[in-house]
Design a protein around this motif. Structure first.
Motif, mmCIF file in Angstrom:
data_model
loop_
_atom_site.group_PDB
_atom_site.id
_atom_site.type_symbol
_atom_site.label_atom_id
_atom_site.label_comp_id
_atom_site.label_asym_id
_atom_site.label_seq_id
_atom_site.Cartn_x
_atom_site.Cartn_y
_atom_site.Cartn_z
ATOM 1 N N LEU A 150 0.900 -1.394 0.028
ATOM 2 C CA LEU A 150 0.080 -0.012 -0.013
ATOM 3 C C LEU A 150 0.778 1.229 0.040
ATOM 4 O O LEU A 150 1.887 1.008 0.458
ATOM 5 N N ASP A 151 0.373 2.363 -0.625
ATOM 6 C CA ASP A 151 1.098 3.467 -0.692
ATOM 7 C C ASP A 151 0.422 4.442 0.431
ATOM 8 O O ASP A 151 -0.488 5.151 0.026
ATOM 9 N N ASN A 152 1.043 4.228 1.744
ATOM 10 C CA ASN A 152 0.475 5.121 2.630
ATOM 11 C C ASN A 152 1.355 6.194 3.248
ATOM 12 O O ASN A 152 2.472 6.225 3.070
ATOM 13 N N LEU A 153 0.689 7.152 3.804
ATOM 14 C CA LEU A 153 1.480 8.255 4.372
ATOM 15 C C LEU A 153 0.881 7.784 6.044
ATOM 16 O O LEU A 153 0.063 7.354 6.722
ATOM 17 N N ALA A 154 1.912 8.546 6.750
ATOM 18 C CA ALA A 154 1.638 8.130 8.407
ATOM 19 C C ALA A 154 1.671 9.570 9.094
ATOM 20 O O ALA A 154 2.539 10.308 8.799
ATOM 21 N N TRP A 155 1.075 9.393 10.288
ATOM 22 C CA TRP A 155 0.966 10.508 11.181
ATOM 23 C C TRP A 155 1.662 10.264 12.163
ATOM 24 O O TRP A 155 1.513 9.273 12.847
ATOM 25 N N LEU A 156 2.972 10.912 12.509
ATOM 26 C CA LEU A 156 3.876 10.563 13.435
ATOM 27 C C LEU A 156 3.784 11.665 14.707
ATOM 28 O O LEU A 156 3.592 12.498 14.481
ATOM 29 N N VAL A 165 -5.175 9.773 15.062
ATOM 30 C CA VAL A 165 -5.725 10.609 13.850
ATOM 31 C C VAL A 165 -6.420 9.899 12.872
ATOM 32 O O VAL A 165 -5.943 9.054 12.123
ATOM 33 N N THR A 166 -7.679 10.133 12.603
ATOM 34 C CA THR A 166 -8.423 9.455 11.648
ATOM 35 C C THR A 166 -9.088 10.336 10.579
ATOM 36 O O THR A 166 -9.731 10.001 9.705
ATOM 37 N N GLY A 167 -9.138 11.780 11.067
ATOM 38 C CA GLY A 167 -9.730 12.794 10.252
ATOM 39 C C GLY A 167 -9.381 14.162 10.722
ATOM 40 O O GLY A 167 -8.669 14.480 11.616
ATOM 41 N N PRO A 168 -9.757 15.184 9.958
ATOM 42 C CA PRO A 168 -9.515 16.430 10.188
ATOM 43 C C PRO A 168 -9.649 16.918 11.635
ATOM 44 O O PRO A 168 -8.843 17.871 12.175
ATOM 45 N N LYS A 169 -10.707 16.579 12.262
ATOM 46 C CA LYS A 169 -11.007 17.243 13.632
ATOM 47 C C LYS A 169 -9.637 16.841 14.617
ATOM 48 O O LYS A 169 -9.547 17.449 15.417
ATOM 49 N N LEU A 225 2.813 16.743 15.547
ATOM 50 C CA LEU A 225 2.702 15.804 14.583
ATOM 51 C C LEU A 225 3.373 16.145 13.492
ATOM 52 O O LEU A 225 3.809 17.418 12.999
ATOM 53 N N HIS A 226 3.690 15.114 12.647
ATOM 54 C CA HIS A 226 4.296 15.162 11.239
ATOM 55 C C HIS A 226 3.591 14.217 10.310
ATOM 56 O O HIS A 226 3.373 13.135 10.650
ATOM 57 N N LEU A 227 3.322 14.863 9.011
ATOM 58 C CA LEU A 227 2.628 13.874 7.983
ATOM 59 C C LEU A 227 3.706 13.523 7.077
ATOM 60 O O LEU A 227 4.463 14.610 6.452
ATOM 61 N N GLY A 228 4.147 12.418 6.817
ATOM 62 C CA GLY A 228 5.171 11.842 5.668
ATOM 63 C C GLY A 228 4.890 10.445 5.429
ATOM 64 O O GLY A 228 4.015 10.052 5.701
ATOM 65 N N ALA A 238 10.848 2.134 14.699
ATOM 66 C CA ALA A 238 11.420 0.852 15.131
ATOM 67 C C ALA A 238 12.906 0.930 15.638
ATOM 68 O O ALA A 238 13.282 0.238 16.479
ATOM 69 N N THR A 239 13.589 1.881 15.052
ATOM 70 C CA THR A 239 15.030 2.310 15.161
ATOM 71 C C THR A 239 15.410 3.062 16.439
ATOM 72 O O THR A 239 16.647 3.117 16.985
ATOM 73 N N THR A 240 14.499 4.009 16.797
ATOM 74 C CA THR A 240 14.687 5.075 17.977
ATOM 75 C C THR A 240 13.858 4.749 19.139
ATOM 76 O O THR A 240 14.222 4.934 20.100
ATOM 77 N N GLY A 241 12.583 4.359 18.865
ATOM 78 C CA GLY A 241 11.733 4.077 20.167
ATOM 79 C C GLY A 241 11.167 5.552 20.515
ATOM 80 O O GLY A 241 10.575 5.338 21.605
ATOM 81 N N GLN A 242 11.205 6.511 19.782
ATOM 82 C CA GLN A 242 11.135 7.744 20.497
ATOM 83 C C GLN A 242 9.862 8.302 19.687
ATOM 84 O O GLN A 242 9.181 9.303 20.481
ATOM 85 N N THR A 243 9.254 7.513 18.757
ATOM 86 C CA THR A 243 8.109 8.068 18.013
ATOM 87 C C THR A 243 7.165 7.158 18.031
ATOM 88 O O THR A 243 7.324 5.829 18.034
ATOM 89 N N GLU A 244 5.983 7.198 17.325
ATOM 90 C CA GLU A 244 4.882 6.367 17.237
ATOM 91 C C GLU A 244 3.972 6.977 16.198
ATOM 92 O O GLU A 244 3.646 8.019 15.828
ATOM 93 N N ILE A 245 3.518 6.004 15.301
ATOM 94 C CA ILE A 245 2.609 6.196 14.152
ATOM 95 C C ILE A 245 0.998 6.037 14.778
ATOM 96 O O ILE A 245 0.750 5.256 15.313
ATOM 97 N N VAL A 246 0.409 7.278 14.642
ATOM 98 C CA VAL A 246 -1.179 7.519 15.435
ATOM 99 C C VAL A 246 -1.932 7.397 14.286
ATOM 100 O O VAL A 246 -3.186 7.894 14.709
ATOM 101 N N GLY A 247 -1.549 7.159 12.927
ATOM 102 C CA GLY A 247 -2.664 7.034 11.959
ATOM 103 C C GLY A 247 -2.091 6.919 10.525
ATOM 104 O O GLY A 247 -1.018 7.366 10.458
ATOM 105 N N THR A 248 -2.720 6.273 9.621
ATOM 106 C CA THR A 248 -2.152 6.154 8.347
ATOM 107 C C THR A 248 -3.306 6.668 7.240
ATOM 108 O O THR A 248 -4.462 6.691 7.707
#
Length: 316
Positions: A150-156, A165-169, A225-228, A238-248
């Motif tokens: 899948l070609d996904n973006l992630a909210w980090l 994060v699931t929507g604009p709200k 948040l960061h979107l990328g 996986a490699t730092t343990g400092q962040t998490e993905i909270v939505g795609t």
């Protein structure tokens, strides 16, 4: 969907780092990625029935020439140079090498610039392009595709943020970074506008020059948040343990799920063999092991698709 930990299904030569003194044992351990030239890749046995789908010329050559557009520093975890600064490693080479195994061909990985990757496909120099290539209707005029991610973006977010994060709200009133001039910037602006239309607090969009600057901003609370791209986010998780993905979110936007595909010159007779080989990898579980190794389980597909609907041609 939250990205899965690499720990459970990492390749044998990879292991979780020892937790720091005083660390919470319930937290997911950081994974030490094997970035050496010795990758111990999955190389399945030849499947004679699938190999019989190859054109006679390719079968006789005995090699699968694989183009990977990772010139320069590459794109972890997709494709990048090992510690010897020449061996290509990452999820893209791993998938392509496994495909070659099913077909009974010797995999030959060749690094190229993005532009030269397509030149190589056009000329027939490369039998296969494995380089995070999105299916588009324009590209389908010249190439055949078989989807494998899948070609996904992630909210980090910073680890432990408690955000979903699931929507604009969900981004209303937050500080969100994104790379300028990208498709994800377009999506973020659309979401910010929609939140404002709903009468919600304004989204503050911020820009940084490098990923490292983004990670520092997340860690210090300068942004929420960061979107990328999902792969780079998953690698950092996986490699730092400092962040998490909270939505795609689909890289193609709300109306179409973007798809990443193995690519070859149109009508050269190879696509049926690639599709059957990928389905074999999915059925055997080798496909899942490869994605798990690089923390990309949330981009897995359930079957190979040949030339599915792609991103539309601009203006049509």
């Amino acid at each position: 969907m939250t990205a899965l930990s690499l720990t459970a299904c990492a390749a044998p030569e990879e292991k979780a780092a020892e937790p720091a003194a005083g660390a919470n044992p319930s937290e997911v351990a950081v994974v030490k990625i094997n970035d050496s030239p010795d990758q111990n890749r999955i190389l399945p046995a030849k499947d004679d029935a699938i190999a019989a789908l190859l054109p006679a010329k390719t079968a006789a050559a005995g090699k699968l020439i694989i183009g990977v557009g990772a010139a320069g520093s590459g794109f972890p975890p997709l494709a990048f140079a090992a510690t010897d600064n020449k061996t290509l490693i990452g999820s893209e080479p791993d998938i392509a090498v496994a495909i070659a195994g099913v077909l009974g061909l010797e995999p030959v990985l060749e690094n190229a610039s993005w532009e030269n990757l397509f030149i190589g496909l056009d000329s027939g120099k490369f039998d296969l392009g494995a380089s995070n290539i999105t299916v588009t209707e324009e590209r389908k005029l010249k190439y055949d595709f078989v989807t494998y991610r899948l070609d996904n973006l992630a909210w980090l977010a910073k680890k432990g943020s408690g955000t979903t994060v699931t929507g604009p709200k969900d981004i209303a009133g937050k500080k969100v970074s994104v790379s300028s001039g990208t498709n994800q910037e377009k999506i973020l602006v659309e979401w910010a506008d929609e939140a404002e239309k709903q009468g919600l607090p304004k989204v503050e969009i911020k820009y940084y020059q490098t990923n490292q600057a983004v990670y520092l901003a997340l860690g210090s609370g300068q942004i929420d948040l960061h979107l990328g791209p999902n792969p780079s986010a998953a690698y950092h998780v996986a490699t730092t343990g400092q962040t998490e993905i909270v939505g795609t979110y689909s890289g193609a936007g709300k109306d179409l799920q973007g798809l990443i595909a193995l690519t070859t010159k149109k009508d050269n007779g190879l696509i049926k063999a690639y599709s059957a080989a990928l389905d074999k990898l999915i059925a055997s579980g080798d496909y899942a092991k490869i994605l798990d190794r690089w923390n990309l389980a949330n981009e897995a597909v359930t079957k190979a698709e040949v030339n599915p609907p792609g991103l539309p041609i601009e203006g049509k």
